[in-house]
Design a protein around this motif. Structure first.
Motif, PDB file in Angstrom:
ATOM      1  N   UNK A   1      32.866  56.823  35.946  1.00  0.00           N
ATOM      2  CA  UNK A   1      34.295  57.113  36.080  1.00  0.00           C
ATOM      3  C   UNK A   1      34.500  57.781  37.414  1.00  0.00           C
ATOM      4  N   UNK A   2      35.350  57.214  38.203  1.00  0.00           N
ATOM      5  CA  UNK A   2      35.592  57.697  39.555  1.00  0.00           C
ATOM      6  C   UNK A   2      37.035  58.155  39.614  1.00  0.00           C
ATOM      7  N   UNK A   3      37.240  59.445  39.844  1.00  0.00           N
ATOM      8  CA  UNK A   3      38.592  59.982  39.872  1.00  0.00           C
ATOM      9  C   UNK A   3      38.990  60.264  41.306  1.00  0.00           C
ATOM     10  N   UNK A   4      40.111  59.735  41.720  1.00  0.00           N
ATOM     11  CA  UNK A   4      40.581  59.915  43.087  1.00  0.00           C
ATOM     12  C   UNK A   4      41.683  60.957  43.106  1.00  0.00           C
ATOM     13  N   UNK A   5      41.503  61.984  43.931  1.00  0.00           N
ATOM     14  CA  UNK A   5      42.568  62.966  44.157  1.00  0.00           C
ATOM     15  C   UNK A   5      42.714  63.145  45.653  1.00  0.00           C
ATOM     16  N   UNK A   6      43.775  63.832  46.070  1.00  0.00           N
ATOM     17  CA  UNK A   6      43.905  64.161  47.491  1.00  0.00           C
ATOM     18  C   UNK A   6      42.884  65.248  47.809  1.00  0.00           C
ATOM     19  N   UNK A   7      41.884  65.187  48.634  1.00  0.00           N
ATOM     20  CA  UNK A   7      41.498  63.983  49.349  1.00  0.00           C
ATOM     21  C   UNK A   7      40.025  63.752  49.111  1.00  0.00           C
ATOM     22  N   UNK A   8      39.668  63.491  47.879  1.00  0.00           N
ATOM     23  CA  UNK A   8      38.260  63.279  47.585  1.00  0.00           C
ATOM     24  C   UNK A   8      38.110  62.419  46.341  1.00  0.00           C
ATOM     25  N   UNK A   9      36.923  61.867  46.220  1.00  0.00           N
ATOM     26  CA  UNK A   9      36.558  61.168  44.997  1.00  0.00           C
ATOM     27  C   UNK A   9      35.630  62.063  44.201  1.00  0.00           C
TER      28      UNK A   9
ATOM     29  N   UNK B   1      32.502  54.335  50.204  1.00  0.00           N
ATOM     30  CA  UNK B   1      33.766  53.887  49.630  1.00  0.00           C
ATOM     31  C   UNK B   1      34.853  54.822  50.123  1.00  0.00           C
ATOM     32  N   UNK B   2      35.959  54.232  50.470  1.00  0.00           N
ATOM     33  CA  UNK B   2      37.001  55.032  51.098  1.00  0.00           C
ATOM     34  C   UNK B   2      38.357  54.636  50.547  1.00  0.00           C
ATOM     35  N   UNK B   3      39.293  55.575  50.673  1.00  0.00           N
ATOM     36  CA  UNK B   3      40.648  55.323  50.189  1.00  0.00           C
ATOM     37  C   UNK B   3      41.304  54.308  51.106  1.00  0.00           C
ATOM     38  N   UNK B   4      41.889  53.282  50.510  1.00  0.00           N
ATOM     39  CA  UNK B   4      42.481  52.216  51.304  1.00  0.00           C
ATOM     40  C   UNK B   4      44.005  52.248  51.265  1.00  0.00           C
ATOM     41  N   UNK B   5      44.571  53.299  50.672  1.00  0.00           N
ATOM     42  CA  UNK B   5      46.026  53.442  50.660  1.00  0.00           C
ATOM     43  C   UNK B   5      46.330  54.798  51.290  1.00  0.00           C
ATOM     44  N   UNK B   6      47.110  54.789  52.329  1.00  0.00           N
ATOM     45  CA  UNK B   6      47.401  56.035  53.036  1.00  0.00           C
ATOM     46  C   UNK B   6      48.011  57.036  52.061  1.00  0.00           C
TER      47      UNK B   6
ATOM     48  N   UNK C   1      45.287  63.940  55.195  1.00  0.00           N
ATOM     49  CA  UNK C   1      43.827  63.915  55.327  1.00  0.00           C
ATOM     50  C   UNK C   1      43.223  62.637  54.752  1.00  0.00           C
ATOM     51  N   UNK C   2      44.085  61.654  54.548  1.00  0.00           N
ATOM     52  CA  UNK C   2      43.628  60.378  53.979  1.00  0.00           C
ATOM     53  C   UNK C   2      42.392  59.799  54.671  1.00  0.00           C
ATOM     54  N   UNK C   3      42.292  59.865  56.027  1.00  0.00           N
ATOM     55  CA  UNK C   3      41.121  59.233  56.663  1.00  0.00           C
ATOM     56  C   UNK C   3      39.793  59.868  56.259  1.00  0.00           C
ATOM     57  N   UNK C   4      39.855  61.072  55.690  1.00  0.00           N
ATOM     58  CA  UNK C   4      38.607  61.756  55.360  1.00  0.00           C
ATOM     59  C   UNK C   4      38.228  61.598  53.894  1.00  0.00           C
ATOM     60  N   UNK C   5      38.951  60.776  53.199  1.00  0.00           N
ATOM     61  CA  UNK C   5      38.690  60.588  51.771  1.00  0.00           C
ATOM     62  C   UNK C   5      37.631  59.503  51.620  1.00  0.00           C
ATOM     63  N   UNK C   6      36.386  59.957  51.601  1.00  0.00           N
ATOM     64  CA  UNK C   6      35.260  59.017  51.649  1.00  0.00           C
ATOM     65  C   UNK C   6      34.216  59.439  50.632  1.00  0.00           C
ATOM     66  N   UNK C   7      33.627  58.468  49.963  1.00  0.00           N
ATOM     67  CA  UNK C   7      32.499  58.722  49.087  1.00  0.00           C
ATOM     68  C   UNK C   7      31.360  57.793  49.451  1.00  0.00           C
ATOM     69  N   UNK C   8      30.254  57.913  48.732  1.00  0.00           N
ATOM     70  CA  UNK C   8      29.083  57.163  49.143  1.00  0.00           C
ATOM     71  C   UNK C   8      28.398  56.532  47.936  1.00  0.00           C
ATOM     72  N   UNK C   9      28.129  55.259  48.040  1.00  0.00           N
ATOM     73  CA  UNK C   9      27.359  54.562  47.016  1.00  0.00           C
ATOM     74  C   UNK C   9      25.959  54.333  47.570  1.00  0.00           C
ATOM     75  N   UNK C  10      24.956  54.874  46.884  1.00  0.00           N
ATOM     76  CA  UNK C  10      23.579  54.702  47.328  1.00  0.00           C
ATOM     77  C   UNK C  10      22.913  53.690  46.417  1.00  0.00           C
ATOM     78  N   UNK C  11      22.550  52.560  46.982  1.00  0.00           N
ATOM     79  CA  UNK C  11      21.850  51.526  46.222  1.00  0.00           C
ATOM     80  C   UNK C  11      20.391  51.595  46.634  1.00  0.00           C
ATOM     81  N   UNK C  12      19.546  52.102  45.717  1.00  0.00           N
ATOM     82  CA  UNK C  12      18.155  52.322  46.078  1.00  0.00           C
ATOM     83  C   UNK C  12      17.302  51.141  45.670  1.00  0.00           C
ATOM     84  N   UNK C  13      16.469  50.701  46.564  1.00  0.00           N
ATOM     85  CA  UNK C  13      15.585  49.612  46.182  1.00  0.00           C
ATOM     86  C   UNK C  13      14.179  50.035  46.479  1.00  0.00           C
TER      87      UNK C  13
END
Lengths: 164, 344
Positions: A40-48, A105-110, A114-126
């Protein structure tokens, strides 16, 4: 047994080779079949929340995306997934994490200043080839040391240990 | 060579004056005089901000009947949604910051409409409404009187207080709370229909509209003493959801998700992201025990009138009566597992 090995030290190669095969072929525990991650990924201003998600390559990822304050978006680099989420109506994103690496992963709706800084990270480990190669090298080195020990080529060391 | 300095200075002064005053005058004159004057339609620019920062600007506009008017909505902060109602069927969808959405409308009779935000944009989102007044050029002072809603009138005549908490509303205080032990299955209710004696009232859709399911349950229980309470509850669940066309439900679901879900929750759990900003907890439509005490016409009146001291906005100025009834029908589908539509 020890007598046999001391007479024919190359026999040590047999168990070492068998062990190397095992390391190379047996899948590591947990990676035998891809699992499904429900996130479950919850988006708020300005973080996931969560801001970082770990999965393994090949896993199925089901993201339930919610927004808590204003309309947000979700864009996953590398996978090209995009979704828009309104407060109150959750969105489900399903994909297979077939590419390894770190993806933002980043917010794609302004969504605010601080919208440009709303970024998260998906780590796919192999990296399983890396760990397997490391295992192989360790087993091979162990086998070599055993061989040297048995042939007596590192005699001085042997003498120190046995006190002769 | 002698230069006539005073004359050169005058020319320079005039040139500078032209540039300093003339350029802004030309730009503003184009924007506010020439462009509107030459536009084929009457253009109104409306800026969108969250209500704490002013909401709609302007928040009331007047247009003339018969004249095409173009409304241009531009968001200045976050994503808003624009719809105009009631009865116009205008939903422009999301307006992202930097984006302009426009629509050209021609009204053929005087009236009052509301343009409103339908994407949760801030804790005060529900205050974000603007009034669009259509006037008749021959009779500019005429404003059509607000129509009283016969359904709400009937409730007032009956003495039903829609502000009251539902436990106190219908004289059911003494009854033990209805025990609902398993999820309501309309399909199960439909399968039982042949073995149940249905009293005349329960068959009548108008009676069902103005009575709570618990009242139907009492009648059914008297007529069918052989049936268990749980089975009869499923029969009632079927009756209360059977008359609805699937497309009505889908349209109502769109309205619900845009206007109700932020507080009441997408599935009626009362757990939307804005649920804790309201004066009272949003009611839980997914709770069968709550819905079985509730009358459709009271739900209808609550949606249209709002208030009740709970921070529930009024939607009577946004939705048509038909849309409101569709919403009520959608609410009944929230606690009930629907019957297969194909088997009807």
């Amino acid at each position: 047994m020890q007598q046999l090995l001391e007479n024919r030290p190359r026999l040590i190669g047999l168990p070492v080779l068998a062990l190397m095969l095992v390391v190379w072929l047996i899948p590591p525990p947990g990676a035998t079949h891809a699992t499904t991650h429900e996130i479950s990924l919850d988006a708020t201003q300005y973080e996931y929340a969560p801001g970082r998600v770990h999965v393994n390559q090949g896993d199925r990822v089901v993201i339930t995306l919610t927004a808590a304050d204003v309309v947000h978006g979700f864009y996953l680099d590398g996978y090209g997934l995009e979704r828009r989420v309104e407060p109150g109506v959750s969105q489900q994103i399903t994909f297979t994490a077939d590419k390894a690496g770190k993806f933002r992963y980043r917010c794609s709706v302004s969504c605010g200043p601080l919208h440009p800084f709303m970024i998260g990270e998906l780590v796919v480990e192999s990296n399983t080839p890396y760990w397997r190669a490391t295992g192989l090298v360790l087993v091979a080195v162990g086998g070599m040391l055993a061989y040297l020990w048995l042939t007596g080529k590192n005699k001085s060391y042997q003498e120190v240990i046995s006190g002769k | 060579m002698r230069i006539n300095t005073s004359r050169t200075e005058l020319v320079a002064l005039v040139s500078v004056g032209l540039i300093v005053l003339g350029l802004p005058a030309a730009a503003l004159g184009y924007q506010y005089w020439l462009r509107p004057a030459t536009a084929p339609t009457h253009v109104i620019d409306i800026d969108l901000r969250v209500p704490q920062d002013g909401g709609f600007a302007p928040e009331a506009i007047t247009v003339t009947m018969g004249e095409p008017v173009t409304l241009r909505f531009a968001s200045l902060d976050v994503t808003h949604g624009i719809a105009i109602g009631p009865g116009l069927g205008v939903d422009l969808g999301h307006v992202d910051p930097g984006q302009v959405k426009e629509i050209t409308l021609t009204f053929d009779h005087p009236g009052t409409y509301t343009y409103y935000c339908n994407a949760w944009c801030s804790p005060d989102h529900w205050r974000m409404r603007g009034t669009l007044q259509v006037i008749d050029p021959d009779n500019p002072g005429f404003v059509p009187p607000a129509q009283s809603d016969p359904m709400i009138q009937a409730l007032i005549v009956e003495g039903v207080d829609i502000d009251a908490k539902h436990e106190e509303g219908h004289g059911h205080d003494d009854d033990p709370a209805l025990e609902i032990t398993r999820p309501l299955s309309a399909q199960h209710g439909a399968d039982l229909l042949d073995s149940v004696t249905l009293p005349d009232e329960v068959i009548d859709p108008l009676w069902r509209r103005s009575h709570a399911p618990t009242q139907a349950l009492e009648l059914l229980g008297t007529a069918n003493p052989q049936m268990t309470q749980a089975d009869l509850i499923d029969v009632v669940a079927y009756l209360w959801t059977a008359d609805t066309a699937p497309e009505t439900i889908l349209n109502a679901q769109v309205l619900y998700n845009k206007n109700c879900a932020a507080c009441h929750g997408q599935y009626g759990g009362g757990d939307g992201p804005a649920a804790d900003t309201t004066a009272e907890n949003p009611v839980i439509f997914a709770d069968p025990a709550f819905m079985f005490e509730m009358r459709s016409d009271v739900l209808y009146a609550k949606i249209r009138r709002g208030g009740m001291g709970t921070d529930m906005p009024n939607f009577g100025t946004l939705f048509t009566q038909e849309e409101t009834w569709a919403l009520v029908e959608y609410l009944w589908t929230l606690p009930v597992q629907l019957a297969n539509q194909g088997e009807e």
